[in-house]
Design a protein around this motif. Structure first.
Motif, PDB file in Angstrom:
ATOM      1  N   ALA A  36      43.408  34.639  43.674  1.00 54.22           N
ATOM      2  CA  ALA A  36      42.616  34.861  42.553  1.00 54.22           C
ATOM      3  C   ALA A  36      41.268  34.437  42.623  1.00 54.22           C
ATOM      4  O   ALA A  36      40.136  34.883  42.024  1.00 54.22           O
ATOM      5  CB  ALA A  36      43.305  34.103  41.221  1.00 54.22           C
ATOM      6  N   THR A  37      41.092  33.188  43.698  1.00 52.12           N
ATOM      7  CA  THR A  37      39.731  32.649  43.854  1.00 52.12           C
ATOM      8  C   THR A  37      38.874  33.751  44.849  1.00 52.12           C
ATOM      9  O   THR A  37      37.758  33.255  44.869  1.00 52.12           O
ATOM     10  CB  THR A  37      40.042  31.389  44.679  1.00 52.12           C
ATOM     11  N   GLY A  38      39.474  34.708  45.408  1.00 52.26           N
ATOM     12  CA  GLY A  38      38.917  35.648  46.410  1.00 52.26           C
ATOM     13  C   GLY A  38      39.272  35.114  47.820  1.00 52.26           C
ATOM     14  O   GLY A  38      38.889  35.937  48.684  1.00 52.26           O
ATOM     15  N   GLU A  39      39.948  34.083  47.895  1.00 49.43           N
ATOM     16  CA  GLU A  39      40.498  33.697  49.088  1.00 49.43           C
ATOM     17  C   GLU A  39      41.431  34.540  49.712  1.00 49.43           C
ATOM     18  O   GLU A  39      42.290  34.778  49.133  1.00 49.43           O
ATOM     19  CB  GLU A  39      40.907  32.202  49.234  1.00 49.43           C
ATOM     20  N   PRO A  40      41.206  35.145  50.986  1.00 50.72           N
ATOM     21  CA  PRO A  40      42.259  35.853  51.573  1.00 50.72           C
ATOM     22  C   PRO A  40      43.463  35.247  51.961  1.00 50.72           C
ATOM     23  O   PRO A  40      43.546  33.886  52.396  1.00 50.72           O
ATOM     24  CB  PRO A  40      41.767  36.601  52.706  1.00 50.72           C
ATOM     25  N   TYR A  41      44.851  35.896  51.729  1.00 47.65           N
ATOM     26  CA  TYR A  41      46.103  35.296  52.278  1.00 47.65           C
ATOM     27  C   TYR A  41      46.229  35.423  53.729  1.00 47.65           C
ATOM     28  O   TYR A  41      45.303  36.118  54.500  1.00 47.65           O
ATOM     29  CB  TYR A  41      47.123  36.025  51.556  1.00 47.65           C
ATOM     30  N   ARG A  42      46.962  34.477  54.213  1.00 53.59           N
ATOM     31  CA  ARG A  42      46.849  34.570  56.003  1.00 53.59           C
ATOM     32  C   ARG A  42      48.563  34.685  56.325  1.00 53.59           C
ATOM     33  O   ARG A  42      49.346  34.608  55.385  1.00 53.59           O
ATOM     34  CB  ARG A  42      46.442  33.420  56.454  1.00 53.59           C
ATOM     35  N   GLY A  43      48.592  34.827  57.724  1.00 52.71           N
ATOM     36  CA  GLY A  43      50.009  34.878  58.066  1.00 52.71           C
ATOM     37  C   GLY A  43      50.893  35.912  57.419  1.00 52.71           C
ATOM     38  O   GLY A  43      50.457  36.782  57.257  1.00 52.71           O
ATOM     39  N   ILE A  44      52.387  35.381  57.220  1.00 49.44           N
ATOM     40  CA  ILE A  44      53.322  36.292  56.961  1.00 49.44           C
ATOM     41  C   ILE A  44      53.001  36.998  55.460  1.00 49.44           C
ATOM     42  O   ILE A  44      53.311  37.969  55.180  1.00 49.44           O
ATOM     43  CB  ILE A  44      54.796  35.462  56.921  1.00 49.44           C
ATOM     44  N   ASN A  45      52.217  35.908  54.434  1.00 49.79           N
ATOM     45  CA  ASN A  45      51.905  36.315  53.493  1.00 49.79           C
ATOM     46  C   ASN A  45      51.194  37.817  53.299  1.00 49.79           C
ATOM     47  O   ASN A  45      51.257  38.651  52.297  1.00 49.79           O
ATOM     48  CB  ASN A  45      51.241  35.353  52.524  1.00 49.79           C
TER      49      ASN A  45
END
Length: 305
Positions: free
Chosen positions: A48-57
Protein backbone atom coordinates in the motif's frame (compact mmCIF):
# COMPACT_ATOMS: atom_id res chain seq x y z
CA UNK A 1 -8.93 -21.48 4.10
CA UNK A 2 -9.85 -24.98 5.35
CA UNK A 3 -8.67 -26.72 8.51
CA UNK A 4 -5.98 -28.67 6.67
CA UNK A 5 -4.49 -25.48 5.23
CA UNK A 6 -4.57 -23.82 8.64
CA UNK A 7 -2.69 -26.73 10.21
CA UNK A 8 0.09 -26.57 7.64
CA UNK A 9 3.13 -24.40 8.21
CA UNK A 10 3.77 -21.62 5.66
CA UNK A 11 6.69 -23.48 4.07
CA UNK A 12 4.44 -26.48 3.34
CA UNK A 13 1.62 -24.34 1.96
CA UNK A 14 3.98 -22.41 -0.30
CA UNK A 15 5.68 -25.56 -1.57
CA UNK A 16 2.37 -27.28 -2.27
CA UNK A 17 1.11 -24.18 -4.10
CA UNK A 18 4.18 -24.12 -6.34
CA UNK A 19 3.90 -27.87 -6.94
CA UNK A 20 0.24 -27.45 -7.87
CA UNK A 21 1.25 -24.89 -10.51
CA UNK A 22 4.01 -27.16 -11.81
CA UNK A 23 1.58 -30.07 -11.90
CA UNK A 24 -0.53 -27.93 -14.25
CA UNK A 25 2.46 -27.46 -16.54
CA UNK A 26 2.99 -23.88 -15.42
CA UNK A 27 6.19 -22.38 -14.09
CA UNK A 28 4.66 -19.60 -12.00
CA UNK A 29 7.65 -17.31 -12.41
CA UNK A 30 7.52 -17.49 -16.20
CA UNK A 31 4.66 -16.78 -18.60
CA UNK A 32 4.47 -16.57 -22.40
CA UNK A 33 2.36 -13.44 -21.90
CA UNK A 34 1.91 -10.76 -19.27
CA UNK A 35 -0.61 -8.05 -18.56
CA UNK A 36 2.43 -5.89 -17.82
CA UNK A 37 3.41 -6.29 -21.46
CA UNK A 38 0.34 -4.27 -22.34
CA UNK A 39 1.61 -1.44 -20.18
CA UNK A 40 5.10 -1.70 -21.60
CA UNK A 41 6.57 -2.58 -18.23
CA UNK A 42 7.20 -5.43 -15.81
CA UNK A 43 6.67 -4.71 -12.15
CA UNK A 44 6.87 -6.40 -8.79
CA UNK A 45 3.78 -6.55 -6.59
CA UNK A 46 3.53 -3.40 -4.45
CA UNK A 47 2.51 -2.73 -0.86
CA UNK A 48 0.00 0.00 0.00
CA UNK A 49 2.99 2.29 0.61
CA UNK A 50 4.31 1.68 -2.91
CA UNK A 51 7.18 -0.40 -1.58
CA UNK A 52 7.77 -3.52 -3.70
CA UNK A 53 7.37 -6.98 -2.23
CA UNK A 54 10.43 -9.21 -2.28
CA UNK A 55 11.39 -12.86 -2.23
CA UNK A 56 8.75 -15.56 -2.25
CA UNK A 57 5.96 -12.98 -1.85
CA UNK A 58 6.68 -11.76 -5.39
CA UNK A 59 5.92 -15.22 -6.79
CA UNK A 60 2.92 -15.77 -4.51
CA UNK A 61 1.28 -12.51 -5.56
CA UNK A 62 2.16 -12.96 -9.22
CA UNK A 63 0.34 -16.31 -9.08
CA UNK A 64 -2.68 -14.72 -7.42
CA UNK A 65 -2.76 -11.89 -9.96
CA UNK A 66 -2.56 -14.32 -12.88
CA UNK A 67 -5.21 -16.63 -11.42
CA UNK A 68 -7.65 -13.77 -10.84
CA UNK A 69 -6.70 -11.51 -13.76
CA UNK A 70 -5.74 -8.51 -11.63
CA UNK A 71 -4.05 -5.73 -13.57
CA UNK A 72 -3.12 -3.60 -10.54
CA UNK A 73 0.12 -4.56 -8.77
CA UNK A 74 -0.94 -3.06 -5.40
CA UNK A 75 -2.02 -5.14 -2.39
CA UNK A 76 -2.98 -4.25 1.19
CA UNK A 77 -4.38 -5.80 4.34
CA UNK A 78 -8.00 -5.54 5.46
CA UNK A 79 -7.03 -3.09 8.21
CA UNK A 80 -5.02 -0.94 5.82
CA UNK A 81 -8.06 -0.68 3.57
CA UNK A 82 -10.26 0.31 6.54
CA UNK A 83 -7.72 2.91 7.66
CA UNK A 84 -8.06 4.50 4.23
CA UNK A 85 -11.84 4.61 4.57
CA UNK A 86 -12.28 1.74 2.13
CA UNK A 87 -13.88 -1.70 2.38
CA UNK A 88 -12.95 -5.11 0.99
CA UNK A 89 -15.96 -6.36 -0.95
CA UNK A 90 -17.99 -9.11 0.71
CA UNK A 91 -17.00 -12.58 -0.43
CA UNK A 92 -13.58 -11.57 -1.72
CA UNK A 93 -10.80 -14.05 -0.94
CA UNK A 94 -7.45 -12.69 0.17
CA UNK A 95 -3.99 -13.86 -0.83
CA UNK A 96 -1.53 -15.23 1.77
CA UNK A 97 1.88 -13.61 2.04
CA UNK A 98 4.62 -14.27 4.57
CA UNK A 99 7.22 -12.54 6.66
CA UNK A 100 10.11 -13.58 8.84
CA UNK A 101 9.93 -12.77 12.53
CA UNK A 102 12.46 -13.29 15.27
CA UNK A 103 12.20 -14.29 18.89
CA UNK A 104 14.23 -15.94 21.61
CA UNK A 105 13.83 -18.69 24.11
CA UNK A 106 15.57 -19.56 27.34
CA UNK A 107 17.47 -22.84 27.33
CA UNK A 108 19.33 -24.57 30.11
CA UNK A 109 22.79 -25.95 29.46
CA UNK A 110 22.70 -29.68 30.21
CA UNK A 111 26.25 -29.70 31.55
CA UNK A 112 26.52 -26.48 33.53
CA UNK A 113 22.87 -25.92 34.34
CA UNK A 114 23.21 -22.31 33.30
CA UNK A 115 20.37 -20.63 31.43
CA UNK A 116 20.99 -18.73 28.23
CA UNK A 117 18.94 -16.85 25.67
CA UNK A 118 18.84 -18.40 22.21
CA UNK A 119 17.39 -16.51 19.24
CA UNK A 120 15.54 -18.01 16.32
CA UNK A 121 13.64 -16.89 13.24
CA UNK A 122 10.21 -18.05 12.13
CA UNK A 123 7.94 -17.64 9.14
CA UNK A 124 4.42 -16.30 9.63
CA UNK A 125 1.68 -15.57 7.14
CA UNK A 126 -0.96 -12.88 6.78
CA UNK A 127 -3.57 -11.99 4.19
CA UNK A 128 -3.63 -9.17 1.66
CA UNK A 129 -6.15 -8.07 -0.97
CA UNK A 130 -5.59 -6.59 -4.39
CA UNK A 131 -6.91 -3.04 -4.72
CA UNK A 132 -9.31 -4.34 -7.38
CA UNK A 133 -11.08 -6.23 -4.57
CA UNK A 134 -11.60 -3.07 -2.52
CA UNK A 135 -14.22 -0.31 -2.82
CA UNK A 136 -13.79 3.29 -1.73
CA UNK A 137 -10.03 3.63 -1.96
CA UNK A 138 -8.49 7.06 -2.55
CA UNK A 139 -8.08 7.98 -6.19
CA UNK A 140 -4.33 7.43 -6.11
CA UNK A 141 -4.94 3.68 -5.92
CA UNK A 142 -6.98 3.67 -9.13
CA UNK A 143 -4.60 2.81 -11.96
CA UNK A 144 -4.79 5.12 -14.93
CA UNK A 145 -6.31 3.36 -17.96
CA UNK A 146 -3.64 2.15 -20.33
CA UNK A 147 -4.29 1.94 -24.02
CA UNK A 148 -2.69 -1.20 -25.45
CA UNK A 149 0.28 -0.25 -27.59
CA UNK A 150 0.20 -1.02 -31.27
CA UNK A 151 1.49 -4.58 -31.64
CA UNK A 152 5.04 -4.95 -32.83
CA UNK A 153 3.86 -7.75 -35.09
CA UNK A 154 1.04 -8.20 -37.55
CA UNK A 155 -1.74 -10.74 -37.44
CA UNK A 156 -1.38 -13.70 -39.79
CA UNK A 157 -4.18 -13.41 -42.32
CA UNK A 158 -4.62 -17.13 -43.06
CA UNK A 159 -4.75 -18.04 -39.37
CA UNK A 160 -7.15 -15.20 -38.62
CA UNK A 161 -9.47 -16.31 -41.39
CA UNK A 162 -9.40 -19.92 -40.19
CA UNK A 163 -10.14 -19.23 -36.52
CA UNK A 164 -12.85 -16.73 -37.46
CA UNK A 165 -14.85 -19.61 -38.95
CA UNK A 166 -14.70 -21.75 -35.78
CA UNK A 167 -17.88 -21.13 -33.74
CA UNK A 168 -16.11 -21.33 -30.39
CA UNK A 169 -16.84 -18.79 -27.67
CA UNK A 170 -13.46 -17.06 -27.45
CA UNK A 171 -12.87 -14.26 -24.97
CA UNK A 172 -9.79 -12.09 -24.64
CA UNK A 173 -8.53 -10.55 -21.43
CA UNK A 174 -6.56 -11.32 -18.31
CA UNK A 175 -3.38 -13.32 -18.08
CA UNK A 176 -4.51 -16.89 -18.60
CA UNK A 177 -5.17 -19.19 -21.54
CA UNK A 178 -7.53 -22.08 -20.95
CA UNK A 179 -10.57 -23.94 -22.19
CA UNK A 180 -13.41 -24.31 -19.68
CA UNK A 181 -15.45 -27.39 -20.49
CA UNK A 182 -17.99 -26.32 -17.86
CA UNK A 183 -18.64 -22.97 -19.56
CA UNK A 184 -17.67 -24.28 -23.02
CA UNK A 185 -15.49 -21.27 -23.75
CA UNK A 186 -11.89 -20.39 -24.55
CA UNK A 187 -10.10 -17.64 -22.61
CA UNK A 188 -7.01 -16.01 -24.06
CA UNK A 189 -4.83 -13.04 -23.10
CA UNK A 190 -5.02 -10.12 -25.57
CA UNK A 191 -3.19 -10.59 -28.86
CA UNK A 192 -0.86 -7.71 -27.95
CA UNK A 193 0.31 -9.48 -24.79
CA UNK A 194 2.01 -12.36 -26.65
CA UNK A 195 5.65 -12.25 -27.63
CA UNK A 196 4.78 -12.75 -31.31
CA UNK A 197 1.88 -13.65 -33.56
CA UNK A 198 2.96 -17.29 -33.82
CA UNK A 199 2.75 -17.69 -30.03
CA UNK A 200 -0.79 -16.33 -30.04
CA UNK A 201 -2.01 -18.68 -32.78
CA UNK A 202 -0.18 -21.66 -31.27
CA UNK A 203 -1.90 -21.00 -27.94
CA UNK A 204 -5.25 -20.43 -29.61
CA UNK A 205 -4.82 -23.62 -31.60
CA UNK A 206 -3.98 -25.60 -28.47
CA UNK A 207 -7.08 -24.37 -26.63
CA UNK A 208 -9.25 -24.88 -29.71
CA UNK A 209 -8.17 -28.51 -29.84
CA UNK A 210 -9.34 -28.76 -26.22
CA UNK A 211 -12.63 -27.19 -27.37
CA UNK A 212 -13.26 -30.22 -29.60
CA UNK A 213 -13.33 -32.52 -26.55
CA UNK A 214 -16.76 -31.26 -25.45
CA UNK A 215 -19.46 -33.92 -25.31
CA UNK A 216 -21.42 -32.12 -28.05
CA UNK A 217 -18.43 -32.46 -30.40
CA UNK A 218 -15.92 -35.32 -30.20
CA UNK A 219 -16.78 -36.28 -26.60
CA UNK A 220 -13.17 -36.99 -25.56
CA UNK A 221 -12.43 -37.51 -21.85
CA UNK A 222 -9.90 -40.37 -21.35
CA UNK A 223 -11.60 -41.02 -18.01
CA UNK A 224 -10.29 -37.71 -16.67
CA UNK A 225 -11.52 -37.10 -13.14
CA UNK A 226 -9.10 -34.70 -11.46
CA UNK A 227 -6.64 -32.03 -12.51
CA UNK A 228 -3.27 -33.61 -13.28
CA UNK A 229 -4.36 -37.25 -13.47
CA UNK A 230 -3.50 -39.61 -16.35
CA UNK A 231 -6.58 -38.60 -18.32
CA UNK A 232 -5.51 -34.98 -18.01
CA UNK A 233 -2.01 -35.81 -19.29
CA UNK A 234 -3.47 -37.69 -22.26
CA UNK A 235 -5.74 -34.78 -23.18
CA UNK A 236 -2.84 -32.33 -22.96
CA UNK A 237 -0.80 -34.57 -25.24
CA UNK A 238 -3.65 -34.61 -27.78
CA UNK A 239 -3.86 -30.80 -27.62
CA UNK A 240 -0.08 -30.47 -28.01
CA UNK A 241 0.01 -32.74 -31.06
CA UNK A 242 -3.16 -31.26 -32.51
CA UNK A 243 -1.81 -27.72 -32.20
CA UNK A 244 1.36 -28.81 -34.04
CA UNK A 245 -0.67 -30.48 -36.83
CA UNK A 246 -2.91 -27.44 -37.14
CA UNK A 247 0.04 -25.05 -37.24
CA UNK A 248 1.54 -27.08 -40.07
CA UNK A 249 -1.75 -26.92 -41.96
CA UNK A 250 -1.85 -23.14 -41.53
CA UNK A 251 1.81 -22.70 -42.42
CA UNK A 252 2.75 -21.32 -39.03
CA UNK A 253 6.17 -22.01 -37.52
CA UNK A 254 5.80 -22.46 -33.77
CA UNK A 255 8.06 -23.18 -30.83
CA UNK A 256 7.23 -25.27 -27.78
CA UNK A 257 5.26 -23.31 -25.22
CA UNK A 258 7.51 -22.79 -22.20
CA UNK A 259 4.59 -23.26 -19.80
CA UNK A 260 4.18 -26.81 -21.13
CA UNK A 261 7.69 -27.94 -20.18
CA UNK A 262 6.45 -29.54 -16.98
CA UNK A 263 4.02 -31.79 -18.88
CA UNK A 264 6.91 -33.81 -20.21
CA UNK A 265 7.28 -35.89 -17.04
CA UNK A 266 3.61 -36.89 -17.01
CA UNK A 267 3.68 -37.70 -20.72
CA UNK A 268 6.70 -39.94 -20.19
CA UNK A 269 4.82 -41.78 -17.46
CA UNK A 270 1.77 -42.23 -19.67
CA UNK A 271 3.85 -43.53 -22.56
CA UNK A 272 5.80 -45.88 -20.29
CA UNK A 273 2.57 -47.33 -18.93
CA UNK A 274 0.87 -47.70 -22.32
CA UNK A 275 2.88 -48.27 -25.46
CA UNK A 276 -0.18 -47.49 -27.59
CA UNK A 277 -0.73 -44.09 -26.00
CA UNK A 278 1.25 -41.98 -28.47
CA UNK A 279 -0.40 -43.60 -31.48
CA UNK A 280 -3.82 -43.12 -29.93
CA UNK A 281 -3.03 -39.51 -29.00
CA UNK A 282 -1.92 -38.76 -32.55
CA UNK A 283 -5.11 -40.31 -33.90
CA UNK A 284 -7.26 -38.25 -31.54
CA UNK A 285 -5.28 -35.13 -32.48
CA UNK A 286 -5.76 -35.80 -36.19
CA UNK A 287 -9.48 -36.33 -35.61
CA UNK A 288 -9.71 -33.04 -33.73
CA UNK A 289 -7.89 -31.13 -36.48
CA UNK A 290 -10.10 -32.72 -39.14
CA UNK A 291 -13.15 -31.69 -37.13
CA UNK A 292 -11.91 -28.09 -37.08
CA UNK A 293 -11.24 -28.10 -40.81
CA UNK A 294 -14.67 -29.50 -41.47
CA UNK A 295 -16.20 -26.87 -39.21
CA UNK A 296 -14.24 -24.13 -40.97
CA UNK A 297 -15.07 -25.33 -44.47
CA UNK A 298 -17.74 -28.05 -44.54
CA UNK A 299 -18.27 -27.78 -48.31
CA UNK A 300 -14.62 -28.52 -49.07
CA UNK A 301 -14.68 -31.54 -46.77
CA UNK A 302 -17.77 -32.89 -48.49
CA UNK A 303 -16.18 -32.46 -51.94
CA UNK A 304 -13.01 -34.18 -50.74
CA UNK A 305 -15.05 -37.11 -49.47
Amino acid sequence: MNKTEKSQDPHTRITERILAELDQGVRPWLKPWSSDALAGRVTRPLRATGEPYRGINVILLWMEAVASGYASPTWMTYRQAQALGAQVRKGEKGAPVVYYGSSSTTKQDEQTGEEREEGFRFLKSYTVFNVEQIDGLPERFTPAPIAPPAPAFERIEQAEAFFATIPADVRHGGNRAFYSVTDDRIQLPPFEAFIDAESYYATRGHETIHWTRHESRLDRSFGRKTWGDEGYAREELVAELGAAFLAADLGIAIEARPDHASYIGSWIQVLQNDKRAIVQAAAHAERAVAYLHQTANPQAMQEAA
